[in-house]
Design a protein around this motif. Sequence first.
Motif, PDB file in Angstrom:
ATOM      1  N   SER A   1       0.813  -1.220   0.000  1.00  0.00           N
ATOM      2  CA  SER A   1       0.000   0.000   0.000  1.00  0.00           C
ATOM      3  C   SER A   1       0.843   1.266   0.000  1.00  0.00           C
ATOM      4  N   ARG A   2       2.103   1.150   0.358  1.00  0.00           N
ATOM      5  CA  ARG A   2       3.041   2.284   0.483  1.00  0.00           C
ATOM      6  C   ARG A   2       2.650   3.226   1.616  1.00  0.00           C
ATOM      7  N   GLU A   3       1.784   2.768   2.523  1.00  0.00           N
ATOM      8  CA  GLU A   3       1.399   3.575   3.686  1.00  0.00           C
ATOM      9  C   GLU A   3       2.480   3.475   4.747  1.00  0.00           C
ATOM     10  N   SER A   4       2.721   4.609   5.401  1.00  0.00           N
ATOM     11  CA  SER A   4       3.703   4.599   6.482  1.00  0.00           C
ATOM     12  C   SER A   4       2.984   4.512   7.826  1.00  0.00           C
ATOM     13  N   ALA A   5       3.668   3.922   8.788  1.00  0.00           N
ATOM     14  CA  ALA A   5       3.114   3.792  10.135  1.00  0.00           C
ATOM     15  C   ALA A   5       4.221   4.134  11.135  1.00  0.00           C
ATOM     16  N   PRO A   6       3.941   5.039  12.085  1.00  0.00           N
ATOM     17  CA  PRO A   6       4.966   5.379  13.066  1.00  0.00           C
ATOM     18  C   PRO A   6       5.215   4.226  14.036  1.00  0.00           C
ATOM     19  N   VAL A   7       6.467   4.107  14.447  1.00  0.00           N
ATOM     20  CA  VAL A   7       6.864   3.148  15.465  1.00  0.00           C
ATOM     21  C   VAL A   7       7.442   3.954  16.626  1.00  0.00           C
ATOM     22  N   VAL A   8       6.879   3.743  17.811  1.00  0.00           N
ATOM     23  CA  VAL A   8       7.351   4.410  19.021  1.00  0.00           C
ATOM     24  C   VAL A   8       7.778   3.336  20.009  1.00  0.00           C
ATOM     25  N   SER A   9       8.528   3.752  21.027  1.00  0.00           N
ATOM     26  CA  SER A   9       8.879   2.801  22.077  1.00  0.00           C
ATOM     27  C   SER A   9       8.756   3.471  23.430  1.00  0.00           C
ATOM     28  N   GLN A  10       8.590   2.629  24.440  1.00  0.00           N
ATOM     29  CA  GLN A  10       8.503   3.062  25.837  1.00  0.00           C
ATOM     30  C   GLN A  10       9.394   2.163  26.669  1.00  0.00           C
ATOM     31  N   PRO A  11       9.945   2.694  27.764  1.00  0.00           N
ATOM     32  CA  PRO A  11      10.724   1.831  28.649  1.00  0.00           C
ATOM     33  C   PRO A  11       9.821   0.815  29.336  1.00  0.00           C
ATOM     34  N   HIS A  12      10.382  -0.342  29.624  1.00  0.00           N
ATOM     35  CA  HIS A  12       9.648  -1.370  30.357  1.00  0.00           C
ATOM     36  C   HIS A  12       9.486  -0.922  31.806  1.00  0.00           C
ATOM     37  N   ILE A  13       8.300  -1.098  32.341  1.00  0.00           N
ATOM     38  CA  ILE A  13       8.021  -0.793  33.742  1.00  0.00           C
ATOM     39  C   ILE A  13       7.754  -2.113  34.455  1.00  0.00           C
ATOM     40  N   GLU A  14       8.543  -2.378  35.478  1.00  0.00           N
ATOM     41  CA  GLU A  14       8.316  -3.586  36.286  1.00  0.00           C
ATOM     42  C   GLU A  14       7.125  -3.312  37.196  1.00  0.00           C
ATOM     43  N   VAL A  15       6.069  -4.070  37.026  1.00  0.00           N
ATOM     44  CA  VAL A  15       4.833  -3.875  37.779  1.00  0.00           C
ATOM     45  C   VAL A  15       4.861  -4.722  39.042  1.00  0.00           C
ATOM     46  N   ASP A  16       4.453  -4.122  40.153  1.00  0.00           N
ATOM     47  CA  ASP A  16       4.369  -4.846  41.424  1.00  0.00           C
ATOM     48  C   ASP A  16       3.070  -5.637  41.433  1.00  0.00           C
ATOM     49  N   VAL A  17       3.167  -6.936  41.177  1.00  0.00           N
ATOM     50  CA  VAL A  17       1.974  -7.780  41.097  1.00  0.00           C
ATOM     51  C   VAL A  17       1.563  -8.325  42.464  1.00  0.00           C
ATOM     52  N   GLU A  18       2.368  -8.055  43.492  1.00  0.00           N
ATOM     53  CA  GLU A  18       2.041  -8.510  44.844  1.00  0.00           C
ATOM     54  C   GLU A  18       1.039  -7.585  45.529  1.00  0.00           C
ATOM     55  N   LYS A  19       0.958  -6.349  45.077  1.00  0.00           N
ATOM     56  CA  LYS A  19       0.059  -5.369  45.691  1.00  0.00           C
ATOM     57  C   LYS A  19      -1.248  -5.306  44.905  1.00  0.00           C
ATOM     58  N   PRO A  20      -2.300  -4.756  45.527  1.00  0.00           N
ATOM     59  CA  PRO A  20      -3.582  -4.654  44.812  1.00  0.00           C
ATOM     60  C   PRO A  20      -3.486  -3.713  43.611  1.00  0.00           C
ATOM     61  N   LEU A  21      -4.440  -3.870  42.702  1.00  0.00           N
ATOM     62  CA  LEU A  21      -4.514  -2.984  41.540  1.00  0.00           C
ATOM     63  C   LEU A  21      -4.715  -1.541  42.003  1.00  0.00           C
ATOM     64  N   VAL A  22      -4.303  -0.613  41.172  1.00  0.00           N
ATOM     65  CA  VAL A  22      -4.463   0.807  41.464  1.00  0.00           C
ATOM     66  C   VAL A  22      -5.949   1.142  41.444  1.00  0.00           C
ATOM     67  N   THR A  23      -6.396   1.885  42.450  1.00  0.00           N
ATOM     68  CA  THR A  23      -7.808   2.265  42.533  1.00  0.00           C
ATOM     69  C   THR A  23      -8.059   3.569  41.785  1.00  0.00           C
ATOM     70  N   LYS A  24      -9.314   3.826  41.512  1.00  0.00           N
ATOM     71  CA  LYS A  24      -9.682   5.090  40.873  1.00  0.00           C
ATOM     72  C   LYS A  24      -9.297   6.258  41.778  1.00  0.00           C
ATOM     73  N   ARG A  25      -9.478   6.114  43.070  1.00  0.00           N
ATOM     74  CA  ARG A  25      -9.110   7.187  44.010  1.00  0.00           C
ATOM     75  C   ARG A  25      -7.618   7.512  43.919  1.00  0.00           C
ATOM     76  N   GLU A  26      -6.777   6.484  43.824  1.00  0.00           N
ATOM     77  CA  GLU A  26      -5.338   6.717  43.683  1.00  0.00           C
ATOM     78  C   GLU A  26      -5.023   7.436  42.367  1.00  0.00           C
ATOM     79  N   THR A  27      -5.719   7.035  41.308  1.00  0.00           N
ATOM     80  CA  THR A  27      -5.518   7.702  40.022  1.00  0.00           C
ATOM     81  C   THR A  27      -6.016   9.139  40.087  1.00  0.00           C
ATOM     82  N   ASP A  28      -7.153   9.365  40.748  1.00  0.00           N
ATOM     83  CA  ASP A  28      -7.653  10.734  40.942  1.00  0.00           C
ATOM     84  C   ASP A  28      -6.597  11.592  41.645  1.00  0.00           C
TER      85      ASP A  28
END
Length: 194
Positions: free
Chosen positions: A75-102
């Motif tokens: 198709s000759r269409e271009s698509a951007p490629v971006v990258s982000q650093p890996h974030i080590e997620v703490d899976v031992e703690k509860p999920l982030v709540t809406k209040r914490e995000t607020d």
Amino acid sequence: MNEADFLRTWESQGRPGGVEHQVFHDQDSNRWFKRLYHKVNQSTLGDYLSRMRLHSVIFPETAYRLEGFTINPKSRESAPVVSQPHIEVDVEKPLVTKRETDDLMAHMGFAPIQLLHEGIQDDGYFAYLHPISGILVHDLHDENVVRMAGTEELAVIDPYISLVRRGTWAALKLAEIGHPPPKDDMMEDVLPIS
């Protein structure tokens, strides 16, 4: 970036991705590479690149870096490629709540706002508006706001960020909930639109 190389790596990792991106993890750089394959909310390439830049300013710990573009050989269409650093997620703690995000967003001057999704108030896509800059950040649910391992800090990894300007998707979403139309820029104070 070479299209065939991107596809080969992406496919070897099980073709992960979401609504917008095809994604793979590069262990050597410990970064996540994302290729835009589907534009959402009637966005343009310029809108997308602005979103990536806004993300880098608002959430520097997970800043995007533009890696280049792939070009589809047919198709000759271009698509951007971006990258982000890996974030080590703490899976031992509860999920982030809406209040914490607020609280996280309030520290940056953002106020929670409830958007509509197909005419229904959608609590699954937490949205925040910065009233001075007119930046709308949404999709801050508990998979996109995570706890970083070894710290008490939160990281935002995949929000949808838009500038609220007349005629944009963000302005239309705010109009659905009765939010007044935004000024496009500071020049309106000097030269009113007639």
